[in-house]
Write a protein that holds these residues in place. Structure first.
Motif, PDB file in Angstrom:
ATOM      1  N   THR A 151       0.944  -1.194  -0.033  1.00  0.00           N
ATOM      2  CA  THR A 151      -0.049   0.067  -0.059  1.00  0.00           C
ATOM      3  C   THR A 151       0.896   1.292   0.084  1.00  0.00           C
ATOM      4  O   THR A 151       1.693   1.345   0.590  1.00  0.00           O
ATOM      5  N   GLN A 153       1.143   6.056   3.152  1.00  0.00           N
ATOM      6  CA  GLN A 153      -0.153   6.426   2.400  1.00  0.00           C
ATOM      7  C   GLN A 153      -1.224   7.084   3.385  1.00  0.00           C
ATOM      8  O   GLN A 153      -1.172   6.700   4.485  1.00  0.00           O
ATOM      9  N   VAL A 170      -6.439   6.075   4.053  1.00  0.00           N
ATOM     10  CA  VAL A 170      -6.756   4.510   3.847  1.00  0.00           C
ATOM     11  C   VAL A 170      -7.038   3.802   5.040  1.00  0.00           C
ATOM     12  O   VAL A 170      -6.817   4.279   6.045  1.00  0.00           O
ATOM     13  N   PHE A 176      -3.405  -1.605   5.400  1.00  0.00           N
ATOM     14  CA  PHE A 176      -2.186  -1.702   4.803  1.00  0.00           C
ATOM     15  C   PHE A 176      -1.765  -3.115   4.482  1.00  0.00           C
ATOM     16  O   PHE A 176      -1.821  -4.104   5.537  1.00  0.00           O
TER      17      PHE A 176
END
Length: 322
Positions: free
Chosen positions: A209, A270, A273, A276
């Motif tokens: 990710t 990231q 989100v 992961f």
């Protein structure tokens, strides 16, 4: 007049619902090392949990889903059934998570197992977490990676690492949502950011990710591997089939000893989100392409990794991504 009152009432209800909506936030910092001899992960997790709810919290439910593979009594095992590959496996092929030692804001805390599920725990807070406040939660953890029965697992030295770290359950307007891992089902998780540093033998190709923060050397290496896949695709049809067949029958250096291989650490990041995941293999073929988003005039880099045995099916994978 009645119609006007109804419209005002409707908008009042909608506004009230929107003003009551909240979403917790979890920012993760995880460092993990893969041991591909014993098929284990040794890791440390630090997360900042922000309470955006109107409620004061005295504890936080956590999912520790690798324990779904620990024995025949888990919710996953029962869902898989007595005729499943998991049910017929032995303990050496299964997985678990342990070595947990939680602290909150630098102080040790008490935690306990869920009364029904060994892959869910309750972490008690020493001090109440009031609305608008945050806490820093830390713990080491150790994962024995199972064979691939479901989403988390390995086949030899091919790794699929998902649902692998301690993760707070969702707290929303209905309260807590602790739940066991299930093969047939998806995952309700809080959104946030991830900073994850993965250490593993340097000959692994890895997908994960987010973007690689320290990726200059890694991207250069992957670019060199793209040429290998391109040259294979240019083989005459019969040679291509023979190459695919030979690499399907052997995993090559996949089973070789990695204990003497130099390690590398890749830092992935990231934002916004709710999970992961990462995947690693030494033998993947690597393809790369570009895609321009017409409305935004933004260029997106496309990557495709696939097993040599699947070269025929995925030789046009960049086109599929387009």
């Amino acid at each position: 007049m009645l119609r006007g009152l109804f419209i005002v009432f409707t908008f009042s209800v909608i506004f009230a619902q929107e003003s009551e909506y909240f979403q917790q936030n979890v920012d993760y910092n995880i460092e993990v090392t893969l041991n591909d001899t014993n098929h284990t992960l040794t890791a440390f997790e630090k997360l900042i949990y922000s309470n955006n709810s109107p409620d004061t919290l005295d504890f936080i439910w956590f999912h520790i889903w690798p324990n779904a593979y620990k024995n025949d009594s888990t919710a996953y095992a029962k869902q898989a059934g007595e005729n499943s590959r998991f049910a017929k496996s032995d303990s050496s092929e299964r997985g678990f998570i342990d070595s947990l030692d939680f602290s909150v804001n630098g102080q040790k805390v008490v935690w306990e197992n869920h009364p029904d599920w060994i892959d869910v725990i309750k972490v008690h807070l020493n001090d109440p977490l009031h609305p608008g406040d945050s806490v820093t939660i830390e713990t080491p953890f150790f994962v024995k990676i199972p064979l691939v029965f479901s989403r988390l697992g390995h086949t030899g030295r091919h790794y699929e690492i998902t649902q692998w770290y301690p993760k707070p359950a969702v707290y929303d307007h209905k309260g807590w949502h602790p739940m066991p891992y299930l093969n047939m089902g998806e995952f309700y998780s809080e959104f946030g950011s991830f900073d994850v540093k993965i250490s593993l033998p340097k000959d692994y190709r890895i997908m994960a990710t987010g973007d690689i923060v320290n990726g200059q050397a890694e991207y250069a290496w992957l670019d060199s591997l793209v040429g290998v896949a391109d040259s294979i695709n240019r083989l005459p049809e019969e040679e291509f089939k023979q190459w695919t067949k030979s690499h399907s029958e052997s995993r090559g250096d996949q089973e070789s000893d990695s204990s003497h291989i130099e390690m590398k650490t890749l830092h992935f990041h990231q934002e916004n989100v709710h999970d992961f995941a990462w995947f690693a293999d030494k033998t993947w073929l690597v393809r790369k392409g570009k895609l321009e988003l017409g409305d935004e005039k933004r260029m997106v880099t496309l990557w495709s990794f696939y097993m040599p045995k699947n070269a025929e099916q995925w030789s046009n994978s960049i086109e599929y991504l387009h």
